[in-house]
Design an enzyme around this catalytic site. Structure first.
Site, PDB file in Angstrom:
ATOM      1  N   CYS A  66       6.903  31.764 -15.452  1.00  0.00           N
ATOM      2  CA  CYS A  66       8.019  31.623 -16.388  1.00  0.00           C
ATOM      3  C   CYS A  66       7.504  31.345 -17.799  1.00  0.00           C
ATOM      4  CB  CYS A  66       8.950  30.508 -15.930  1.00  0.00           C
ATOM      5  SG  CYS A  66      10.439  30.331 -16.934  1.00  0.00           S
ATOM      6  N   CYS A  83      13.061  25.875  -9.758  1.00  0.00           N
ATOM      7  CA  CYS A  83      14.402  25.806 -10.332  1.00  0.00           C
ATOM      8  C   CYS A  83      15.396  26.726  -9.648  1.00  0.00           C
ATOM      9  CB  CYS A  83      14.352  26.100 -11.833  1.00  0.00           C
ATOM     10  SG  CYS A  83      13.961  27.812 -12.263  1.00  0.00           S
TER      11      CYS A  83
END
Length: 362
Positions: free
Chosen positions: A101, A199
């Site tokens: 990410c 997440c």
């Protein structure tokens, strides 16, 4: 400078934005919408990127008096992080989605868009430091707070990305002091729990998430001699070094626990064995990324293979097929797909992706 502050809705990014404003920069806050169904991604302190988080980020930006926008990067996130995560596990590797990410979303998609819009830097709430080197070029270093240091997940950044990165919390002594600073500033997220784990898997059930994506792919669990000890529904449910949840009916002959030693997704086998067989002294890594000039020969450094793992002394040698790494101190549970970060002192020199390991010999 014109600074694009990535605001997740948590305390770290809010204080980082506040510090950038206080330093006199022209700051614009942006919340990255990474999920197309944002109501599903937070369970207490698990997960992120919910509607709640975007509203918290907006409230913090309003208090700081800075413009605020929400950018939809969900398509990039799904393709570059979630689908990559699933494909890596299907191939028998162990990826770190936070590393991916940072590499592809926060410091590729976000930074590229920010630069195109005339911003000079992206500020985030990561605990790391950017310092000028002897030649004036930007260098990435560990944070002052070793307990919160996040330089490992930023080690995939190249020199240009580091030059356009700003980490205002890098010199913060402790996380408790950051929260206290948030209270003094009146930021409403001062006591908000930190998000943790992956997440996009807010319930923490990675195996269940992968099973939903990949379906059942049954195979065998074997020992090093090839004896079948049990069965599994998918090699993606295992990672090198794993001890619990193996589903083996009987203990080892000596009564000691077994660990995952290797994963073969094509043959659908998971090989298990004793803890001492996890020790490795050599690593082959591919796709190196350097924060500055690449080393020209064998160099004495320290390497780290987990976000909160120990950095151990090693010799790194660039090769045509990647990096050869000789560990001065053996490590256990080193899995293909993990990122290996390379350090000299507190400075991050670069990183690469682990492709294979060499076992310790007696």
């Amino acid at each position: 400078m014109r600074v694009l502050a990535a605001m997740s809705g948590g305390v770290d990014s809010a204080v980082a934005a506040a510090r950038a404003v206080e330093a006199g920069h022209e700051v614009v806050g942006v919340h990255m919408a990474l999920n197309r169904d944002p109501g599903t991604l937070r369970t207490g302190s698990r997960g992120c990127c919910t509607i709640e988080d975007s509203l918290d980020a907006r409230r913090a930006a309003d208090l700081l008096g800075i413009p605020f926008y929400v950018w939809d990067l969900s398509g990039d996130f799904v393709e570059d992080v979630v689908e990559d995560f699933v494909a890596e596990y299907a191939a028998g590797r162990t990826p770190n989605p936070c590393v991916r990410c940072n590499e592809r979303i926060k410091f590729a998609a976000l930074l590229d868009k920010g630069i195109a819009l005339g911003f000079d830097a992206v500020a985030t709430g990561h605990y790391a430091q950017v310092r000028p080197g002897p030649d004036g070029a930007a260098e990435l270093h560990r944070a002052a707070d070793e307990a919160k240091d996040q330089s490992y997940v930023l080690a995939v950044l190249d020199a240009d990305q580091v030059a356009h990165a700003m980490f205002p919390l890098g010199d913060a002594p402790t996380k408790a002091q950051v929260r206290e600073e948030a209270r003094r500033r009146g930021l409403p997220v001062a006591d908000k729990p930190d998000s943790h784990d992956i997440c996009f898997i807010p319930d923490g059930d990675t195996r269940g998430f992968l099973a939903d994506k990949l379906g059942e792919v049954p195979g065998e669990i074997v020992d090093e001699s090839g004896e079948v000890l049990g069965a599994h529904t998918g090699t993606y449910g295992f990672t090198v070094g794993q001890r619990k949840g193996l589903g083996i009916a009987r203990p080892a002959p000596d009564g000691r626990p077994r660990y995952v030693l290797s994963i073969e997704p094509v043959r659908r086998t998971v090989t298990v064995g004793p803890a001492e067989r996890l020790a490795v002294t050599g690593v082959h890594a591919v796709d190196p990324v350097w924060n500055g000039p690449a080393p020209q020969g064998p160099v004495e450094v320290h390497v780290q293979v987990r976000a909160h793992g120990e950095a151990v002394p090693a010799v790194v040698e660039p090769r045509a097929d990647g990096l050869g790494i000789t560990l001065r101190t053996s490590l256990t549970g080193v899995a293909p797909g993990q990122t290996v970060a390379v350090y000299r002192g507190t400075r991050v020199l670069g990183s690469a992706t682990i492709a294979g390991t060499t076992a310790e010999t007696s």
